[in-house]
Motif scaffolding. Structure first.
Motif, short mmCIF file in Angstrom:
data_model
loop_
_atom_site.label_atom_id
_atom_site.label_comp_id
_atom_site.label_asym_id
_atom_site.label_seq_id
_atom_site.Cartn_x
_atom_site.Cartn_y
_atom_site.Cartn_z
N THR A 1 51.82 8.71 7.60
CA THR A 1 52.66 9.37 6.65
C THR A 1 52.22 10.78 6.80
O THR A 1 52.23 11.65 5.71
CB THR A 1 52.35 8.92 5.28
OG1 THR A 1 51.08 9.14 4.75
CG2 THR A 1 52.70 7.35 5.25
N THR A 2 51.97 11.36 7.91
CA THR A 2 51.66 12.77 8.14
C THR A 2 53.19 13.61 8.12
O THR A 2 53.05 14.60 7.41
CB THR A 2 50.91 13.18 9.35
OG1 THR A 2 49.77 12.21 9.25
CG2 THR A 2 50.45 14.50 9.62
N GLY A 3 54.05 13.10 9.05
CA GLY A 3 55.22 13.69 8.83
C GLY A 3 55.34 14.89 9.80
O GLY A 3 56.41 15.57 9.54
N VAL A 4 54.46 14.92 10.78
CA VAL A 4 54.61 16.38 11.54
C VAL A 4 55.57 16.05 12.63
O VAL A 4 55.54 15.03 13.25
CB VAL A 4 53.27 16.67 12.53
CG1 VAL A 4 53.52 17.87 13.26
CG2 VAL A 4 52.38 17.26 11.35
N SER B 1 56.91 7.11 0.06
CA SER B 1 55.75 6.90 0.89
C SER B 1 54.70 8.27 1.13
O SER B 1 53.95 8.39 1.86
CB SER B 1 55.94 6.47 2.41
OG SER B 1 57.12 7.45 3.05
N THR B 2 55.44 9.35 0.66
CA THR B 2 54.80 10.84 0.41
C THR B 2 54.45 11.08 2.04
O THR B 2 53.46 11.66 2.39
CB THR B 2 53.49 10.81 -0.10
OG1 THR B 2 52.34 10.12 0.22
CG2 THR B 2 53.69 10.77 -1.72
N GLY B 3 55.69 10.73 2.65
CA GLY B 3 55.55 10.85 4.35
C GLY B 3 55.67 12.19 5.00
O GLY B 3 54.96 12.73 5.71
N SER C 1 46.02 12.79 17.32
CA SER C 1 46.71 11.74 16.86
C SER C 1 45.52 10.89 16.18
O SER C 1 45.64 10.21 15.13
CB SER C 1 47.21 10.67 18.05
OG SER C 1 48.28 11.39 18.76
N LEU C 2 44.44 11.00 16.88
CA LEU C 2 43.17 10.60 16.23
C LEU C 2 42.88 11.01 14.78
O LEU C 2 42.47 10.31 13.91
CB LEU C 2 41.90 10.62 17.21
CG LEU C 2 40.56 10.06 16.73
CD1 LEU C 2 40.63 8.76 16.58
CD2 LEU C 2 39.48 10.49 17.66
N VAL C 3 42.97 12.42 14.83
CA VAL C 3 42.71 13.07 13.52
C VAL C 3 43.69 12.68 12.41
O VAL C 3 43.12 12.32 11.26
CB VAL C 3 42.69 14.55 13.55
CG1 VAL C 3 42.76 15.12 12.25
CG2 VAL C 3 41.88 15.16 14.40
N MET C 4 45.02 12.53 12.70
CA MET C 4 45.75 11.57 11.68
C MET C 4 45.35 10.47 11.41
O MET C 4 45.26 9.76 10.01
CB MET C 4 47.07 11.70 12.30
CG MET C 4 48.07 12.80 12.38
SD MET C 4 49.70 12.72 13.15
CE MET C 4 49.87 14.08 13.97
N LEU C 5 44.86 9.39 12.26
CA LEU C 5 44.55 8.21 11.84
C LEU C 5 43.19 8.03 11.12
O LEU C 5 43.03 7.38 10.04
CB LEU C 5 44.33 7.47 13.24
CG LEU C 5 45.43 6.94 13.90
CD1 LEU C 5 45.21 6.54 15.41
CD2 LEU C 5 46.30 5.96 13.38
N ILE C 6 42.11 9.04 11.28
CA ILE C 6 40.95 9.27 10.63
C ILE C 6 41.50 9.51 9.32
O ILE C 6 40.74 8.89 8.35
CB ILE C 6 40.12 10.34 11.12
CG1 ILE C 6 39.51 9.67 12.57
CG2 ILE C 6 39.08 10.79 10.18
CD1 ILE C 6 38.71 10.83 13.23
N GLY C 7 42.09 10.51 9.08
CA GLY C 7 42.56 10.83 7.74
C GLY C 7 43.50 9.82 6.80
O GLY C 7 42.91 9.57 5.40
N ARG C 8 44.14 9.00 7.48
CA ARG C 8 44.72 8.02 6.80
C ARG C 8 43.88 6.87 6.36
O ARG C 8 44.05 6.04 5.57
CB ARG C 8 45.77 7.47 7.78
CG ARG C 8 46.76 6.17 7.31
CD ARG C 8 47.61 6.86 6.24
NE ARG C 8 47.38 6.42 4.84
CZ ARG C 8 48.22 6.97 4.00
NH1 ARG C 8 49.02 7.71 3.94
NH2 ARG C 8 47.62 6.68 2.47
N VAL C 9 43.03 6.59 7.19
CA VAL C 9 42.03 5.38 6.99
C VAL C 9 40.58 5.76 6.29
O VAL C 9 39.61 5.19 6.34
CB VAL C 9 41.73 4.60 8.34
CG1 VAL C 9 40.95 3.22 8.14
CG2 VAL C 9 42.91 4.43 9.44
N GLU C 10 40.72 7.05 5.70
CA GLU C 10 39.76 7.43 4.73
C GLU C 10 38.46 7.73 5.52
O GLU C 10 37.35 7.79 5.02
CB GLU C 10 39.53 6.66 3.65
CG GLU C 10 40.40 6.30 2.78
CD GLU C 10 40.53 7.42 1.77
OE1 GLU C 10 39.55 7.65 0.92
OE2 GLU C 10 41.61 8.22 1.58
N ILE C 11 38.56 8.19 6.82
CA ILE C 11 37.51 8.79 7.50
C ILE C 11 36.32 7.69 7.91
O ILE C 11 35.97 7.45 9.10
CB ILE C 11 36.87 9.89 7.20
CG1 ILE C 11 37.92 11.02 7.30
CG2 ILE C 11 35.80 10.46 7.68
CD1 ILE C 11 37.44 12.49 6.41
#
Length: 458
Positions: free
Chosen positions: A99-102, A207-209, A435-445
């Motif tokens: 849900t980053t949406g870039v 989804s606040t995407g 891509s990894l940073v987005m996933l880290i942010g989504r899964v609460e680091i």
């Protein structure tokens, strides 16, 4: 997990058949069938080990699930658009599912309708919590899952489960967010938006995407549609547990009793009034739309957030702050800042009165020391990851300003930023890292970093 996730592709196939996009439907169908068999094969091979899962296994399960879903989600984009490089397809899918949406690929006017739907659906599926839904359907060891999500929801504040079993909770997840999606679409329909764009834009809103089709249909040129989006961005940024209490226990008053909800609503309104009076000569609704887009980490953009350096900085801070815990929004979350501020007050109070005894409390509930410590540790970990991520991009050759904008946009999953995000200047490594940073942010680091510890594998 893959098999249940791929059931959502049936909607994409239905849209493709509706618009006679048979080539795309065939490709999506073949990918879906192939991946489903692969997922079932993996499940059969490992089914006997499910009962032996330990609570700490939840970290690895969550990480692998998100990586696997992101990889599979990139396949239709990569195959249907042969001119697109794999890393760009993967970055686009990660941007959607987190849900980053870039917007990575652009050229949406050339996309088939089914792929436009697929792109928006990625956000919706990721936003409502693919982990919660898929895990509950497979009835995995609940302790393994809850050990992750209590980090965000705060077991001492409110429990993730609204029913004794997570499967029942997943049912409520689908009902609540499905209802919000349809209500948002009806709102846009009432103000003249065509059905296809009303449904797809509503997925990004609830989804606040941040993925928007407004470049294809200018729905936000109307202040009425901006108001619809504001309402449902805010509803998407309110925690799932709060929605359950409102819709199923009929306790509407809880909306204004929770600290994080009050902070978001009152703080957002005050900021809007200040921007409108002091700096921005635009309609009030448009200012409110931009503030809501950042504070809910949706990331729909107008031009207000670049009108002055002070506003630009405040919008970055809004994105970092995030919205309510247990919502579809990203960021650090308001509840953690509320706990931190109380702890700072108690620290200063103890400096004056060393013998005083006081505890951190939230919404009338005293929080345990372990939870307060976890909040302190998470905020420190988030900020450290934020700084290190910027340094990694700078060392890899990206300009400091661009590195700052990219990390501010991706680690919070807000998508929008106060600077220009130029995908064309990124190297292969930088795209993979983002891509990894987005996933880290989504899964609460926490989950991603815990599995990197050598002790985890002992």
């Amino acid at each position: 997990i893959l098999t249940f996730y791929l059931l959502s592709w049936l909607m994409v196939i239905a849209v493709g058949l509706l618009y006679s996009e048979f080539s795309e439907v065939r490709s999506i169908g073949l990918i879906g069938v192939g991946v489903s068999f692969f997922g079932l094969f993996l499940y059969k091979m490992n089914a006997k080990h499910i009962d032996s899962l330990q609570p700490t296994d939840g970290f690895l399960i969550v990480v692998l699930t998100w990586l696997m879903i992101a990889f599979v989600s990139a396949l239709p984009i990569y195959i249907i658009f042969p001119d697109i490089a794999w890393i760009d397809a993967f970055l686009e899918s990660v941007s959607g599912i987190t849900t980053t949406g870039v917007e990575v690929l652009g050229g949406l006017e050339k996309w088939p309708y089914c792929m436009l739907w697929y792109r928006q659906q990625l956000e919706f599926v990721g936003g409502v919590g693919i982990i919660v839904m898929s895990m509950s359907l497979l009835t995995f060891h609940e302790g393994a899952l809850l050990s992750i999500y209590h980090g965000e929801f705060g077991k001492d504040v409110r429990d993730l489960r609204m029913t004794p079993r997570i499967r029942g909770t997943a049912r409520y997840v689908c009902m609540i967010y499905g209802g919000l999606w349809l209500a948002c679409a009806i709102g846009h329909l009432c103000f003249g938006v065509p059905l296809f764009y009303a449904l797809t834009e509503s997925m990004a809103t609830v989804s606040t995407g941040g993925f928007s089709l407004s470049s294809l249909y200018g729905m936000y040129e109307s202040m009425a549609n901006q108001l619809v989006a504001i309402v449902f961005m805010v509803l998407g940024a309110i925690g799932l547990h709060t929605h359950y209490i409102i819709f199923f226990e009929k306790k509407v008053g809880v909306l204004f009793k929770q600290t994080e909800v009050r902070w978001m609503l009152i703080g957002g309104f005050i900021l809007t009034v200040l921007y409108w009076f002091l700096w921005v000569d635009v309609p009030f609704v448009t200012v409110l739309f931009d503030v809501a887009a950042f504070i809910t980490t949706t990331g729909f953009e107008t031009t207000i957030h670049t009108s002055s350096a002070l506003i630009a900085l405040s919008f970055i801070l809004l994105g970092l702050l995030g919205a309510c815990a247990g919502s579809t929004a990203g960021g650090i979350k308001i509840v953690r800042f509320a706990v931190l501020i109380q702890e700072v007050k108690l620290y200063l109070l103890r400096m004056l009165y060393p013998s005083s005894i006081a505890h951190v409390a939230l919404d009338g509930q005293v929080l345990t020391e372990s939870y307060v410590n976890s909040v302190r540790g998470y905020i420190g970990l988030f900020l450290l990851t934020y700084i290190v991520s910027i340094l990694v991009l700078v060392v890899s050759g990206l300009a400091l300003s661009d590195s700052f904008y990219w990390i501010s946009s991706t680690i919070t999953n807000v998508g929008a930023t106060v600077g220009e995000l130029n995908v064309g200047v990124l190297t292969l490594f930088q795209k993979a890292f983002l891509s990894l940073v987005m996933l880290i942010g989504r899964v609460e680091i926490t989950a991603f970093l815990v599995v990197c510890l050598p002790k985890y594998w002992r």
